[in-house]
Motif scaffolding. Structure first.
Motif, mmCIF file in Angstrom:
data_model
loop_
_atom_site.group_PDB
_atom_site.id
_atom_site.type_symbol
_atom_site.label_atom_id
_atom_site.label_comp_id
_atom_site.label_asym_id
_atom_site.label_seq_id
_atom_site.Cartn_x
_atom_site.Cartn_y
_atom_site.Cartn_z
ATOM 1 N N THR A 3 96.719 7.079 40.752
ATOM 2 C CA THR A 3 95.842 6.415 41.721
ATOM 3 C C THR A 3 95.203 7.460 42.629
ATOM 4 O O THR A 3 95.714 8.583 42.760
ATOM 5 C CB THR A 3 96.614 5.402 42.584
ATOM 6 O OG1 THR A 3 97.664 6.080 43.278
ATOM 7 C CG2 THR A 3 97.201 4.286 41.735
ATOM 8 N N PHE A 5 93.877 6.675 46.076
ATOM 9 C CA PHE A 5 93.593 6.100 47.384
ATOM 10 C C PHE A 5 93.549 7.209 48.435
ATOM 11 O O PHE A 5 94.294 8.197 48.355
ATOM 12 C CB PHE A 5 94.667 5.075 47.777
ATOM 13 C CG PHE A 5 94.628 3.806 46.973
ATOM 14 C CD1 PHE A 5 93.721 2.809 47.278
ATOM 15 C CD2 PHE A 5 95.498 3.605 45.900
ATOM 16 C CE1 PHE A 5 93.678 1.634 46.550
ATOM 17 C CE2 PHE A 5 95.467 2.447 45.160
ATOM 18 C CZ PHE A 5 94.552 1.453 45.477
ATOM 19 N N GLU A 60 90.735 0.479 44.892
ATOM 20 C CA GLU A 60 90.602 1.915 45.084
ATOM 21 C C GLU A 60 89.198 2.296 45.551
ATOM 22 O O GLU A 60 89.018 3.154 46.418
ATOM 23 C CB GLU A 60 90.935 2.631 43.769
ATOM 24 C CG GLU A 60 91.348 4.065 43.916
ATOM 25 C CD GLU A 60 91.873 4.608 42.592
ATOM 26 O OE1 GLU A 60 93.034 5.046 42.566
ATOM 27 O OE2 GLU A 60 91.132 4.585 41.590
#
Length: 427
Positions: A3, A5, A60
């Motif tokens: 991910t 973020f 995201e």
């Protein structure tokens, strides 16, 4: 799953939790084997893995949700079968709940969708409003074929032939234990269940009292918040949950509680999650305490030890509600209790698959819900039951609308086996 973020995004507790969940996913696809919508539709985006990709991209990139993403997330039942299957422990429930809240805040649905959802959120969590709506639906039911919207037709078809009178047992009060008091418990009386089937709470109260429980119907309790929570309406859902927490904690601080008993498994899954829902707010400690007290009625009955009964000569087809077997991981207990009470218990094939009820799902997604219902009825009737038992009012209404045998709550059978009246649906 990798991910990306930002630190600013991760400052939001919901996004931080979503990040944890996404990172646990390893793309294995085991979840597709037990996902009801993937079984029916065969579309990767209608599987947990596909929806996870959509949610990751949306969250995201802080993207305004598009109609395609919303369609596939709306089609999720929240049956949580994927959580039972997942070898990596991906907490899909918290992820999809966060995504739904994000969609509710950032996506403008067509006006007719907004209107329908607003009506459901206004009516279903309130028993008297729901009763009035059922009366109206019952009157309009003969004309349902003239209604163009399949969702509105589903609402008219859901109206039961008989709307039970209000049960005064659902009013705030205390029911003393019969004999020596073993426990003091609060009973969650629910919302839709109080309009659709008052026999369930009545049977629960009789049975618990017979087994030595003082049963409290707390002043101020109401809807658990699940119906609005799954529509992404966080403020409304949390308002309902907060009222329950305050009502039950008043009893805890008063004469005390040994448990908060819930006989609708969809509600039970939500109440057991109150600790997570309020984890960052001022109610965190009390919410966690309530979640710790919450239990399905069959969990409590197992602790109280229902007396053994002679063989009843009755074959019970047991339907495992998704919110009970997947959401709460309560699987063998209801069946063991029924067998102990003297019933023959038969479980259908593919018992892990949803019946298609799923809160408001059968009203908002009637076509998919109808296919799942037909599949569940086929497998249940294949075991040739004399009666079908379930632990969730939504499942009971869904299956009961097409079953050829009576459908009752598990607790109604246990009440009957230990001295209570025969379930009304079986007469």
């Amino acid at each position: 799953m990798q991910t990306n973020f930002t630190e600013a995004q991760l400052a939001d507790p919901g996004t931080a939790r979503a990040n944890q969940i996404l990172r646990a996913c390893v793309h294995c696809g085991f979840c597709t084997a037990t996902c009801p919508t993937y079984q029916v539709l065969g579309d990767e985006l209608d599987s947990p893995r596909g929806r996870i990709y959509l949610m990751k991209d949306m969250l995201e990139n802080e993207r305004v949700p598009d109609a395609k993403t919303v369609k596939h997330i709306d089609r999720c039942l929240s049956c949580l079968a994927c959580m039972t299957t997942c070898p990596s422990g991906v907490h899909y429930m918290h992820l999809v709940d966060h995504a739904r809240a994000y969609i509710e805040m950032n996506y403008r649905r067509p006006w007719h969708d907004r209107a329908l959802r607003s009506v459901l959120a206004f009516v279903l969590p309130h028993p008297m409003r729901f009763r009035m709506a059922l009366v109206g639906a019952k009157l309009a039911r003969p004309f349902r074929r003239l209604v163009p919207d399949a969702r509105l037709r589903a609402m008219l078809e859901m109206a039961p032939k008989r709307i039970p009178p209000v049960s005064r047992n659902d009013d705030p009060q205390v029911f003393p234990a019969q004999g020596a008091r073993r426990m003091r418990v609060a009973l969650m009386t629910g919302c839709a269940q109080r309009a659709l089937n008052t026999d369930i709470n009545d049977a629960t109260i009789r049975l618990l009292r017979r087994l030595g429980c003082e049963v409290v119907v707390a002043n101020g309790q109401g809807c658990c918040g699940a119906l609005t929570h799954h529509m992404g309406r966080e403020d409304q859902a949390h308002g309902s949950a907060e009222a329950n927490i305050r009502a039950w904690m008043a009893e805890v601080r008063g004469e005390g509680l040994d448990a908060v008993v819930i006989n609708t498994s969809g509600c039970g899954t939500t109440v057991k999650d109150y600790g997570h829902m309020f984890r960052t707010g001022p109610l965190a400690e009390e919410a966690a305490q309530v979640s710790g007290l919450a239990c399905d009625v069959t969990e409590l009955l197992a602790r109280l030890e229902v007396p053994e009964g002679a063989a009843k000569g009755l074959r019970v087809g047991y339907h495992a509600a998704c919110s009970l077997q997947h959401g709460q991981k309560v699987k063998g207990t209801p069946k063991a209790l029924l067998k102990r009470a003297g019933f023959e218990v038969a479980e259908p094939a593919d018992s892990h698959l949803c019946c298609g009820s799923a809160g408001t799902y059968n009203l908002l997604q009637p076509e998919i819900s109808g296919q799942l219902k037909a599949r569940k009825l086929r497998t249940l009737e294949a075991v040739r039951p004399d009666v079908i038992a379930a632990g969730n009012i939504g499942c009971m209404m869904q299956i009961g609308s097409g079953a050829s045998v009576p459908v009752v709550h598990t607790v109604e059978l246990l009440d009957w086996a230990t001295g209570g009246p025969k379930p009304r649906a079986m007469e």
